[in-house]
Design an enzyme around this catalytic site. Structure first.
Site: not given
Ligand code: DGY
Length: 346
Positions: A263, A292, A311
């Protein structure tokens, strides 16, 4: 089962096959794959409304839109914060098409008796692949090499080209977070690339896994000062927000690479841009960002040894389809009074 457009131009409705007793209503907050809902809800009495849009609603709009719904199938860009949840205490389930669930106020959901589900496991290997891909892309400067060839700058083979990279073999990888994805990255790095492994995490690996990976658990400060590559695999929580900031970059080797496929807010992006600009660290590969889809212009201005991706850690068709399917089935389970397969435990 019938699939048709509803009066609202944004919404498709999957009509229930049977209407027995109270009909439960699920809002799919953003478009999924076309067959996800018809397949997952075949034979169900749940009424499913799919927002025919690829952009999230703002929290105010979402709060209003959820009126009268018992469930919501959300993407990680749908913010189900306190205001949205408190305006919709009738919700029974929030099924998130992601393993991460920092877009949801889970404590408030719990207080209101709303079940939250996520999609672990199915994206582990896919995300680990991208993590190694970013490591290699930065270490061997692949985007720069590609640009060099396309620009016609390659005039002769040189023993010492401008695009000198860094070996991963034999280097030390430091993993912050050792959950499913961290362990999948560790297996690839140790067995595939011959890297040595340090990790910092809340709980230790079982001794036999540590042995198999040759992994040593250390605290974050020791990890940062010893690792050639630092890769982040922790959830975003108040404790992990900005876990890497100016002091941590100062502690890293000038030859180090940072990779973040977890993240964005784990990293203080302004501090990272400064660390890259000043040569405090050698390079970075980022799939996630603090705000983002915005990317700090100071990062965009770094032209060398910085690889950026939008992402896409879990973005293979098979994996994204599985994620959507799991989330849909878990939403259905809760709305039909059954236990979901992937409740969030946090
Ligand atoms: C998640 O699943 O948390 C990812 O960031 C996106 O697939």
């Amino acid at each position: 089962m019938e699939l048709r457009k509803s009066a609202s131009p944004e919404t498709e409705v999957v009509l229930p096959d049977e209407r027995a007793g109270e009909v439960k209503r699920l809002l799919v907050a953003q478009r999924l794959f076309e067959d996800t809902i018809p397949t997952a809800f075949a034979g169900s009495s749940v009424e499913v409304h799919v927002r025919d849009a690829d952009e999230p609603l703002g929290t105010r709009e979402l709060a209003t839109r959820l009126t009268g719904y018992h469930g919501v199938l959300s993407l990680l860009t749908d913010r189900l914060d306190r205001s949205v949840l408190e305006a919709n205490p009738q919700l029974e389930v929030i099924s998130n098409v992601a393993v991460g669930f920092d877009n949801i106020d889970v404590p408030v959901a719990r207080r209101l008796g709303i079940t939250v589900t996520n999609t672990p496991d199915v994206l582990t290997e896919t995300t680990a692949d991208l993590t190694l891909g970013l490591m290699l892309a930065v270490a061997r400067r692949l985007p720069e090499a590609d640009g060099f060839v396309r620009a016609g700058s390659w005039t002769s083979w040189k023993l010492s080209p401008s695009l000198m990279g860094m070996d991963l073999y034999g280097r030390t990888l430091g993993l912050f977070g050792m959950g499913r994805i961290g362990r999948a990255v560790a297996r690839r790095a140790v067995h595939g690339f011959g890297m040595r492994l340090l990790y910092a995490s809340r709980s230790p690996l079982p001794a036999e896994q540590e042995g198999e990976l040759g992994a040593t658990r250390v605290d974050l400060d020791d990890l940062l000062s010893a690792a050639d590559v630092v890769s982040l695999h922790a959830a975003l929580t108040p404790e992990t927000r900005h876990v890497l900031g100016p002091n941590q970059f100062a502690a890293m080797k000038p030859s180090a690479i940072l990779v973040n496929t977890a993240r964005g807010p784990l990293v203080d992006e302004a501090a990272l841009a400064a660390a890259l600009e000043s040569g405090q660290i050698w390079g970075a590969g980022l799939d996630v960002f603090e705000n983002e889809p915005e990317v700090d212009p100071r990062l965009l201005a770094v032209r060398e040894r910085l690889v950026l991706a939008p992402h896409v850690g879990s973005a293979t068709l098979d994996t994204r389809r599985r994620m959507a399917d799991i989330a849909a089935r878990d939403a259905r389970a809760v709305l039909e009074g059954r236990a979901p397969a992937h409740p969030v435990q946090a």
